[in-house]
Design a protein around this motif. Structure first.
Motif, PDB file in Angstrom:
ATOM      1  N   ASN A 186      14.737  34.534  14.690  1.00  0.00           N
ATOM      2  CA  ASN A 186      14.130  35.294  15.789  1.00  0.00           C
ATOM      3  C   ASN A 186      12.619  35.090  15.835  1.00  0.00           C
ATOM      4  O   ASN A 186      12.036  34.975  16.920  1.00  0.00           O
ATOM      5  CB  ASN A 186      14.446  36.778  15.640  1.00  0.00           C
ATOM      6  CG  ASN A 186      15.859  37.115  16.077  1.00  0.00           C
ATOM      7  OD1 ASN A 186      16.533  36.319  16.733  1.00  0.00           O
ATOM      8  ND2 ASN A 186      16.332  38.302  15.724  1.00  0.00           N
ATOM      9  N   LEU A 237      25.381  25.912  17.458  1.00  0.00           N
ATOM     10  CA  LEU A 237      25.534  26.775  18.623  1.00  0.00           C
ATOM     11  C   LEU A 237      27.020  27.007  18.897  1.00  0.00           C
ATOM     12  O   LEU A 237      27.793  26.066  19.068  1.00  0.00           O
ATOM     13  CB  LEU A 237      24.863  26.136  19.841  1.00  0.00           C
ATOM     14  CG  LEU A 237      23.333  26.022  19.751  1.00  0.00           C
ATOM     15  CD1 LEU A 237      22.797  25.186  20.910  1.00  0.00           C
ATOM     16  CD2 LEU A 237      22.677  27.401  19.729  1.00  0.00           C
ATOM     17  N   MET A 290      15.182  33.879  19.422  1.00  0.00           N
ATOM     18  CA  MET A 290      16.575  33.831  19.855  1.00  0.00           C
ATOM     19  C   MET A 290      17.143  35.197  20.220  1.00  0.00           C
ATOM     20  O   MET A 290      18.201  35.288  20.830  1.00  0.00           O
ATOM     21  CB  MET A 290      17.443  33.170  18.781  1.00  0.00           C
ATOM     22  CG  MET A 290      17.093  31.713  18.533  1.00  0.00           C
ATOM     23  SD  MET A 290      18.310  30.852  17.500  1.00  0.00           S
ATOM     24  CE  MET A 290      19.690  30.729  18.640  1.00  0.00           C
ATOM     25  N   ILE A 307      26.383  33.619  19.206  1.00  0.00           N
ATOM     26  CA  ILE A 307      25.397  32.609  19.572  1.00  0.00           C
ATOM     27  C   ILE A 307      25.357  31.462  18.577  1.00  0.00           C
ATOM     28  O   ILE A 307      25.401  30.291  18.956  1.00  0.00           O
ATOM     29  CB  ILE A 307      23.996  33.243  19.681  1.00  0.00           C
ATOM     30  CG1 ILE A 307      24.005  34.365  20.725  1.00  0.00           C
ATOM     31  CG2 ILE A 307      22.944  32.187  20.037  1.00  0.00           C
ATOM     32  CD1 ILE A 307      24.408  33.923  22.115  1.00  0.00           C
ATOM     33  N   CYS A 316      14.119  24.811  11.326  1.00  0.00           N
ATOM     34  CA  CYS A 316      14.449  25.342  12.649  1.00  0.00           C
ATOM     35  C   CYS A 316      14.259  24.283  13.733  1.00  0.00           C
ATOM     36  O   CYS A 316      14.950  24.307  14.759  1.00  0.00           O
ATOM     37  CB  CYS A 316      13.606  26.565  12.958  1.00  0.00           C
ATOM     38  SG  CYS A 316      14.062  28.026  11.981  1.00  0.00           S
ATOM     39  N   LEU A 376      12.164  31.037  16.693  1.00  0.00           N
ATOM     40  CA  LEU A 376      12.825  30.480  17.876  1.00  0.00           C
ATOM     41  C   LEU A 376      13.024  31.504  18.990  1.00  0.00           C
ATOM     42  O   LEU A 376      13.546  31.147  20.053  1.00  0.00           O
ATOM     43  CB  LEU A 376      14.185  29.883  17.484  1.00  0.00           C
ATOM     44  CG  LEU A 376      14.158  28.804  16.402  1.00  0.00           C
ATOM     45  CD1 LEU A 376      15.568  28.289  16.145  1.00  0.00           C
ATOM     46  CD2 LEU A 376      13.236  27.661  16.772  1.00  0.00           C
TER      47      LEU A 376
END
Length: 201
Positions: free
Chosen positions: A85, A165, A90, A122, A3, A88
């Motif tokens: 999640n 991304l 997110m 995303i 990550c 990070l």
């Protein structure tokens, strides 16, 4: 999955993300799907949706939980969603994906998967299924930087996962010499309106 690399670069390439056995089953499954299960891939969404083979030439089939093999893959990406999640923060809400088949000579010109503020996509994911793929077979994914410099040229080797991304990296798929199979998907935020997830803007 690393990550930290995703945070640093905005993308990460994970060799052998999926086991060889699971990848092989997905590859064989994609190969044996009848023609009527595939649809010509398009560009845009809702009223702006169209097919344009000068830009995009692959065929797709959306995955669902009606099939055990597809469910197993979706479960694996759900585990990844939870990891992203957790590590990070997110706020990724769900995941959608489709099989993609690029016949020999097919390509997808430079494009973005999402435009900032106009989509809840995303993170883009691409998992490659073809065994024994070499550089002479073509079909590479090219990821570009902000000045259109080439950041990565990714060989579509079986079991390899690419995440990036969705609203940051222009990318393209080069023409290949063989039938090329992959699974492309998107982790999304919850931007539902009136019960419609990821509504048109």
């Amino acid at each position: 999955m690393d990550c930290d690399q995703l945070v640093r670069n905005g993308y990460v390439i994970v060799p052998d993300f999926l086991s060889a056995a699971h990848t092989r089953l997905l590859y064989q499954y994609a190969q044996q799907l009848p023609d009527y299960e595939w649809q010509q891939a398009g560009i845009g969404r809702a009223d702006d949706y169209s097919t344009n083979t000068r830009i995009r030439q692959d065929k797709i089939r959306w995955l669902s939980r009606a099939n055990t093999l597809e469910t197993n893959y979706l479960n694996g990406l759900e585990t990844l969603r939870l990891q992203l999640n957790r590590e990070l923060f997110m706020g990724l809400f769900d995941y959608e994906c489709h099989l993609a088949h690029y016949p020999p000579g097919a390509f997808y010109r430079k494009h973005l998967d999402a435009f900032k503020g106009r989509s809840n996509r995303i993170l883009t994911t691409v998992l490659y299924l073809n065994p024994d793929w070499s550089s002479t077979d073509g079909g590479q994914l090219v990821i570009y930087g902000q000045r259109q410099e080439i950041l990565e040229t990714v060989l579509p080797e079986a079991g390899k996962l690419v995440l990036f991304l969705s609203d940051k990296f222009v990318h393209e798929v080069l023409a290949g010499q063989r039938d090329r199979y992959s699974i492309t998907g998107w982790f999304r935020l919850n931007a539902s309106i009136g019960g419609v997830i990821d509504p048109s803007r």
